[in-house]
Design a protein around this motif. Structure first.
Motif, PDB file in Angstrom:
ATOM      1  N   SER A   1      29.433  40.096  64.912  1.00  0.00           N
ATOM      2  CA  SER A   1      28.325  40.173  65.867  1.00  0.00           C
ATOM      3  C   SER A   1      27.816  41.608  65.888  1.00  0.00           C
TER       4      SER A   1
ATOM      5  N   ILE B   1      20.089  35.852  67.116  1.00  0.00           N
ATOM      6  CA  ILE B   1      20.549  35.073  68.260  1.00  0.00           C
ATOM      7  C   ILE B   1      20.059  35.705  69.557  1.00  0.00           C
ATOM      8  N   THR B   2      20.178  34.948  70.627  1.00  0.00           N
ATOM      9  CA  THR B   2      19.935  35.502  71.950  1.00  0.00           C
ATOM     10  C   THR B   2      21.152  36.309  72.385  1.00  0.00           C
ATOM     11  N   GLY B   3      20.943  37.244  73.284  1.00  0.00           N
ATOM     12  CA  GLY B   3      22.065  38.023  73.795  1.00  0.00           C
ATOM     13  C   GLY B   3      22.034  39.459  73.311  1.00  0.00           C
TER      14      GLY B   3
ATOM     15  N   SER C   1      22.348  40.146  69.203  1.00  0.00           N
ATOM     16  CA  SER C   1      21.091  39.858  68.495  1.00  0.00           C
ATOM     17  C   SER C   1      21.248  39.334  67.071  1.00  0.00           C
TER      18      SER C   1
ATOM     19  N   GLU D   1      31.677  31.812  76.408  1.00  0.00           N
ATOM     20  CA  GLU D   1      30.442  32.568  76.163  1.00  0.00           C
ATOM     21  C   GLU D   1      29.610  31.837  75.114  1.00  0.00           C
ATOM     22  N   THR D   2      28.299  31.823  75.292  1.00  0.00           N
ATOM     23  CA  THR D   2      27.427  31.138  74.335  1.00  0.00           C
ATOM     24  C   THR D   2      26.316  32.058  73.853  1.00  0.00           C
ATOM     25  N   TRP D   3      25.748  31.690  72.708  1.00  0.00           N
ATOM     26  CA  TRP D   3      24.562  32.356  72.172  1.00  0.00           C
ATOM     27  C   TRP D   3      23.760  31.316  71.395  1.00  0.00           C
ATOM     28  N   THR D   4      22.458  31.444  71.407  1.00  0.00           N
ATOM     29  CA  THR D   4      21.581  30.484  70.737  1.00  0.00           C
ATOM     30  C   THR D   4      21.030  31.081  69.450  1.00  0.00           C
TER      31      THR D   4
END
Length: 305
Positions: free
Chosen positions: A79, A105-107, A110, A289-292
């Motif tokens: 990440s 990704i979101t968050g 990135s 925890e999540t990310w799109t």
């Protein structure tokens, strides 16, 4: 030629598309005829749906070669928190031979990437190279200890000897996992029957595994959400729960800031929300925890054999 009736079924086209993809996930090389029979849908409609999915790159059917067979023993999820725009660092990582997946990704991070190397020393050198990029502010790294679900899951390779024809067959199937035996036959100077037996032998030895790669991000058919979990209990019940659901595409045990990492895929965020709620209801969850995934810069698991 079979004529497509104007009203072939009461089911909406998007529902049939979803069912066809589900069938291909279960058996990526399933024939159009078999899919049509299983779904009780006209063969012509199913053929049209499969052709559309493949030609538009909505899905790709590929044969993944077992990483350990290729001498790849370290798989890392990286990440990246960028300094400035995301695209320059994402494209730089996508250009690396060791990267197989790179997405925005979101968050705060990135960018996420999956990197594959032969040794931990190789990974350390690669991460050092990435850190030197002017757009990288920070890196967090997870090492997969056991991929529990996914078409490139951890699996032991049986003792098997391969020749140049086997290598060529694997190269072809990495590009097109639905290539027919008859189309492969002249390219490797073997009969279609022999090609079929060789592919079966490679599958049985766990050298190759067929799978569906779906486009992800805002331009894809699916919503794709990554997740990381820390658990205060044994991981087996948690992983068992995750593996049994078709919308959980990938699950891996790992070493680092999470105990388990995975990917959820669905046609909409409502379904994703419902699955997340079911996971959070498990008593052993300490952190979730999540990310799109919003844009795919690279997703290519093919490797020179």
């Amino acid at each position: 030629m079979e004529k497509i009736p104007e009203n072939t079924s009461t089911r909406p086209r998007h529902e049939l598309t979803h069912q066809v993809i589900s069938a291909l996930r279960d058996d990526p090389r399933m024939s159009v005829t078999a899919i049509a029979q299983n779904l009780q849908a006209p063969r012509a409609v199913v053929a049209q749906t499969v052709d559309s999915l493949l030609s538009s790159d909505t899905i790709r059917i590929v044969a993944a070669v077992n990483p350990s067979f290729l001498g790849i023993h370290v798989i890392a999820h990286v990440s990246i928190e960028p300094r400035g725009p995301v695209t320059p660092i994402a494209e730089f990582i996508a250009s690396l031979h060791e990267s197989v997946l790179v997405t925005s990704i979101t968050g705060s991070h990135s960018v996420v990437a999956e990197l594959r190397t032969g040794t931990h020393a190789d990974l350390h050198s690669l991460l050092s190279e990435i850190r030197l990029h002017s757009n990288v502010a920070r890196i967090d790294t997870l090492i997969y200890s056991n991929v529990r679900k996914g078409y490139h899951s951890s699996r032991d390779v049986s003792e098997v000897r391969i020749d140049d024809a086997d290598r060529e067959i694997m190269e072809i199937l990495q590009r097109d996992g639905r290539a027919s035996y008859t189309s492969i036959s002249p390219r490797v100077s073997l009969t279609a029957t022999t090609v079929r037996s060789r592919i079966q032998r490679l599958e049985e030895a766990q050298v190759i595994q067929f799978g569906v790669v779906e486009s992800r991000g805002v331009t894809g058919r699916q919503v794709s959400v990554g997740f990381g979990i820390n658990s205060s209990d044994s991981l087996e019940p948690l992983i068992g729960h995750l593996k049994e659901h078709s919308d959980v595409e990938f699950v891996a045990e790992c070493v680092g800031r999470f105990d388990v990492i995975g990917t959820l895929v669905s046609k909409d965020f409502q379904t994703i929300h419902e699955r997340i709620e079911s996971i959070l209801s498990l008593p052993s969850i300490d952190k979730f925890e999540t990310w799109t995934h919003i844009h795919t810069h690279k997703e290519d698991y093919s490797r020179r054999v």
